[in-house]
Design an enzyme around this catalytic site. Sequence first.
Site, PDB file in Angstrom:
ATOM      1  CG  HIS A 141      -1.906  -1.140   1.230  1.00 10.99           C
ATOM      2  ND1 HIS A 141      -2.728  -1.504   0.182  1.00 10.99           N
ATOM      3  CD2 HIS A 141      -2.116  -2.065   2.209  1.00 10.99           C
ATOM      4  CE1 HIS A 141      -3.397  -2.589   0.505  1.00 10.99           C
ATOM      5  NE2 HIS A 141      -3.041  -2.957   1.725  1.00 10.99           N
ATOM      6  CG  ASP A 191      -5.329  -6.112   0.032  1.00 14.30           C
ATOM      7  OD1 ASP A 191      -5.280  -7.028   0.866  1.00 14.30           O
ATOM      8  OD2 ASP A 191      -5.347  -4.916   0.358  1.00 14.30           O
TER       9      ASP A 191
END
Length: 451
Positions: free
Chosen positions: A274, A325
């Site tokens: 991220h 994810d």
Amino acid sequence: MPVTPAPAATTAYWLEHAWLDPVVEPGVVLDVADGRIAAVRTDVPAPPPGAVVLRGLTVPGLANAHSHAFHRALRSSVQVGSGTFWTWREVMYQVAARLTPDSYFDLARAVYTEMALAGITAVGEFHYLHHAPGGRPYDDPNAMGEALIAAAAEAGIRITLLDTAYLSAGFGQAPTSHQLRFSDGTADAWAERASRLKDRAGVKIGAAIHSVRAVPAEHLATVADWAAARRAPLHVHLSEQTAENDACQAAHGTTPTGLLADHGVLGPRTTGVHNTHLTDEDVELIGSTATGTCMCPTTERDLADGIGPAAALQRAGSPLSLGSDSHAVIDLLEEARAMELDERLRTRTRGHWTAAALLRAATADGQAALGWQEAGRLEPGALADFTVIALDSVRTAGAPPRLAAETAVFAGSAADVRHTVVAGRRIVRDGVHQTVTDPARALSRAIAALR
């Protein structure tokens, strides 16, 4: 007399179009033996006799560098109502509480099959669901991790199991009841359990620090040293939420990136996942240490996390990879273009990455982030892992072949994946998985069992 082994059989694949980074070439033959590319021949206008014909655009196998397999069970159900990452997390905990090694195998096998159908040949599984409810170890303390490894094998894809240290609920806080399944108590205990996991064919064992809020500062070096001693990949959720940044500043007087740097976590085998809410100093630290960045745009926007400084990170020296994810969707082409399109929205300018650069993030750089340095390229000696994207679907038809990479990245989708080849073997053929029958039904049954 000694017996001389017979030479390995060679399979020739004729590729209508192939992305040979950075250009698309028509009429390419890959000679494959022992699961690797033995030779690459260009300017072959017609299929040689006996060659396997793959029409469309062939690219190296896609790498899903960040996965939580069990999050696939949340798809759609978490779209009801409003909230934030933190409210979404409560629903995630409820699903995690119901999983057993058997049900996790069933779910992950179906999820990894969905990935294979989307052209993914390797997955980085960020695995922290280690123990039974209440934190009691299974008879095999790695039963849940082994279930994931077995699931990937049956789906036909490679896996890097990023065994994750998760020790606290936050800075100075003991794990909650939900998090007891995740925790080994100390980093030393985590390392002892993780050391029982071994690399094998199609499998690499890596490490992960869940986050600086979930691994106390005094335990960070233990995890980093474990990975360094094995030259294994090390991943970490980094600055996904501003709340984590604020809490880290309050506890340690520095950013999460600064804390990781202070404890030797950053470096070329490390990938920050991220990397959303960074200071300029954070970006410089990540780039100067060649720490990678895994962007997960479909999840980052699904959870309303924000848009990370991917372009600035790459300019600073951080290699970019991509992950699905939480599996809001499983589509690496969507992840690739989303990174570019999110940056366009943020800056109101176009053209931050070429199609070739985005494909590189989805292939070679993603594979390297997972420890598969010999994958991600169509060249002699590389692993024979590749993906074929249709150029004649309603989404991709009409563009000139020289723009096939642009067509695939900016218009194609997982639905356009026609073939997926791993170690020279077609695991998806004409859009059909070759060993898992009715994957949609398998997903439905595995998810229904958790409700």
